[in-house]
Design a protein around this motif. Structure first.
Motif, PDB file in Angstrom:
ATOM      1  N   LEU A   4       0.871  -1.104  -0.104  1.00  0.00           N
ATOM      2  CA  LEU A   4      -0.216   0.077  -0.148  1.00  0.00           C
ATOM      3  C   LEU A   4       0.795   1.083   0.042  1.00  0.00           C
ATOM      4  O   LEU A   4       1.680   1.443   0.966  1.00  0.00           O
ATOM      5  CB  LEU A   4      -0.932   0.056   1.080  1.00  0.00           C
ATOM      6  CG  LEU A   4      -1.988  -0.985   1.370  1.00  0.00           C
ATOM      7  CD1 LEU A   4      -2.723  -0.912   2.549  1.00  0.00           C
ATOM      8  CD2 LEU A   4      -2.881  -1.023   0.523  1.00  0.00           C
ATOM      9  N   ALA A   5       0.854   2.084  -1.003  1.00  0.00           N
ATOM     10  CA  ALA A   5       1.539   3.328  -1.264  1.00  0.00           C
ATOM     11  C   ALA A   5       0.889   4.622  -1.051  1.00  0.00           C
ATOM     12  O   ALA A   5      -0.468   4.431  -1.309  1.00  0.00           O
ATOM     13  CB  ALA A   5       2.291   3.355  -2.509  1.00  0.00           C
ATOM     14  N   PHE A   6       1.317   5.446  -0.262  1.00  0.00           N
ATOM     15  CA  PHE A   6       0.709   6.626  -0.132  1.00  0.00           C
ATOM     16  C   PHE A   6       1.141   7.752  -0.785  1.00  0.00           C
ATOM     17  O   PHE A   6       2.096   8.170  -0.681  1.00  0.00           O
ATOM     18  CB  PHE A   6       0.998   7.063   1.538  1.00  0.00           C
ATOM     19  CG  PHE A   6       0.231   7.954   2.334  1.00  0.00           C
ATOM     20  CD1 PHE A   6      -1.110   8.674   1.416  1.00  0.00           C
ATOM     21  CD2 PHE A   6       0.616   8.821   3.321  1.00  0.00           C
ATOM     22  CE1 PHE A   6      -1.750   9.527   2.320  1.00  0.00           C
ATOM     23  CE2 PHE A   6      -0.386   9.599   3.746  1.00  0.00           C
ATOM     24  CZ  PHE A   6      -1.451  10.031   3.182  1.00  0.00           C
ATOM     25  N   TYR A   7       0.319   8.339  -1.601  1.00  0.00           N
ATOM     26  CA  TYR A   7       0.569   9.475  -2.604  1.00  0.00           C
ATOM     27  C   TYR A   7       0.067  10.720  -2.219  1.00  0.00           C
ATOM     28  O   TYR A   7       0.636  11.704  -2.719  1.00  0.00           O
ATOM     29  CB  TYR A   7       0.108   9.018  -4.080  1.00  0.00           C
ATOM     30  CG  TYR A   7       0.703   7.915  -4.665  1.00  0.00           C
ATOM     31  CD1 TYR A   7       1.660   8.308  -5.308  1.00  0.00           C
ATOM     32  CD2 TYR A   7       0.356   6.415  -4.471  1.00  0.00           C
ATOM     33  CE1 TYR A   7       2.507   7.178  -6.034  1.00  0.00           C
ATOM     34  CE2 TYR A   7       1.104   5.478  -4.895  1.00  0.00           C
ATOM     35  CZ  TYR A   7       2.134   5.858  -5.870  1.00  0.00           C
ATOM     36  OH  TYR A   7       2.897   4.788  -6.502  1.00  0.00           O
ATOM     37  N   GLY A   8      -0.981  11.064  -1.291  1.00  0.00           N
ATOM     38  CA  GLY A   8      -1.405  12.171  -1.016  1.00  0.00           C
ATOM     39  C   GLY A   8      -2.561  12.176  -0.176  1.00  0.00           C
ATOM     40  O   GLY A   8      -3.135  10.952   0.256  1.00  0.00           O
TER      41      GLY A   8
END
Length: 350
Positions: A4-8
């Motif tokens: 799970l990647a957090f972009y904004g």
């Protein structure tokens, strides 16, 4: 690997990422088994955004040592472990004195370095602790938030026979209720607006509960429960504007206030609450992070000991077990109020 990647703000994505590689001989790669959503993760998702857009999110996790560098001696491949996610610089004056919480470069994995919401993560070997055979991966995923609570309580004068009020019954507040009783508190009063959380607080050790009402002040209810004395220690664990003010009304003369929650707005104190600090001669303490010397600290080793002995209960706080691919959905649902959750654990790799 899945991650799970957090972009904004409001933007978490389920993606395939490259598996981490050993770059230093004192590192370990961990095959993550369970990873928990922290209240700070929800706040950053909704209000603050990522420190490094696209970074793998999450810092509360447990797993198995998959690879170990050549100088690693405290664990071996195959060991079941819990992760201390705090990364200290080791070079500043605070670190050299053992005051790691004051390290100006202190970070947790999931901030600028890849975190625990992934099939694999990487940390220095000193950041992992071997699990006793009778401590599960699920319990171990909550060792870090337990250590956050202990880090604060170890700074207080709490001892057997004292009274405690806990404002907020999320994960940190529930752990604070438990630890207060384990420290020997005679009476623990849990305060929250959620009836289900209050019931869980009772199950986990709170002696009394208060659900705030418009018709009767929380302060008057607390005074009634303490024979108009107030408590020895009041803990703010909600991180709300209102409780960050109200907590000053709870202690008796010479009592203490411990802040574990983090409000993400300015706090204004009414005269009544400020005068409580002065007239009651209160000691007000802030607590940051969960580490101490020798690193990672007695907060982590004490939690492990009490889990091993069955005295600390973390499983009742887990409300959701989900695969990582449900991450974007559950973050959106919780922060929008569409779903209630206590502690969400991702079952990684299932």
């Amino acid at each position: 690997m899945e991650a799970l990647a957090f972009y904004g703000i409001g933007d978490i994505r389920y993606e395939q990422k490259e598996r981490p590689r050993l770059e230093k001989d004192d590192e370990v790669i961990i095959r993550v088994k369970y990873a928990g959503i922290c209240g700070s993760d929800l706040s950053r998702y909704k209000k603050l955004g990522p420190l490094t857009p696209g970074n793998i999110f999450g810092h509360e996790c447990s797993g198995v040592v998959e690879e170990a560098g050549s100088r690693v001696t405290n664990v071996q491949v195959g060991n079941r472990i819990a992760v201390c996610p705090q990364l200290k610089c080791g070079e500043c004056e605070a670190c050299k004195s053992g005051f790691f919480a004051a390290c100006p470069n202190l970070l947790v994995i999931g901030a600028k370095e890849p975190g625990g919401f992934a099939s694999y993560t990487k940390v220095p070997a000193e950041n992992v602790l071997k699990l006793p055979d009778n401590v599960s991966f699920q319990e171990a995923a909550l060792i870090e938030p337990s250590s956050v609570v202990l880090h604060g309580l170890f700074q207080t004068k709490l001892q057997p026979g004292k009274t405690v009020a806990v404002y907020g019954c999320g994960t940190i507040g529930l752990l604070a209720c438990q630890w207060a009783k384990l420290f020997g508190a005679e009476k623990v009063v849990a305060i929250d607006i959620d009836s289900e959380k209050l019931q869980l607080a009772k199950e986990l050790g709170a002696d009394e509960i208060i659900k705030p009402e418009k018709s009767v002040s929380t302060y008057s209810k607390l005074m009634e429960l303490t024979d108009d004395n107030g408590v020895d220690l009041a803990i703010e664990a909600a991180g709300s504007i209102q409780t960050s003010e109200e907590v000053f009304a709870a202690p008796k003369k010479g009592g203490e206030v411990l802040f574990l929650g983090i409000p993400y707005s300015d706090i204004t104190l009414k005269r009544f609450y400020f005068e409580r600090i002065v007239r009651q001669e209160l000691t007000v303490r802030g607590s940051w992070n969960a580490v101490s010397a020798p690193f990672p600290g007695r907060e982590f080793t004490t939690t492990l000991q009490f889990l091993k002995e069955g005295k600390l209960r973390t499983k009742p706080m887990i409300s959701h077990y989900l695969p990582l691919k449900e991450g974007p959905n559950i973050f959106q649902k919780i922060t929008s109020g569409k779903e209630k959750a206590m502690k969400v654990l991702f079952e990684v790799g299932k």
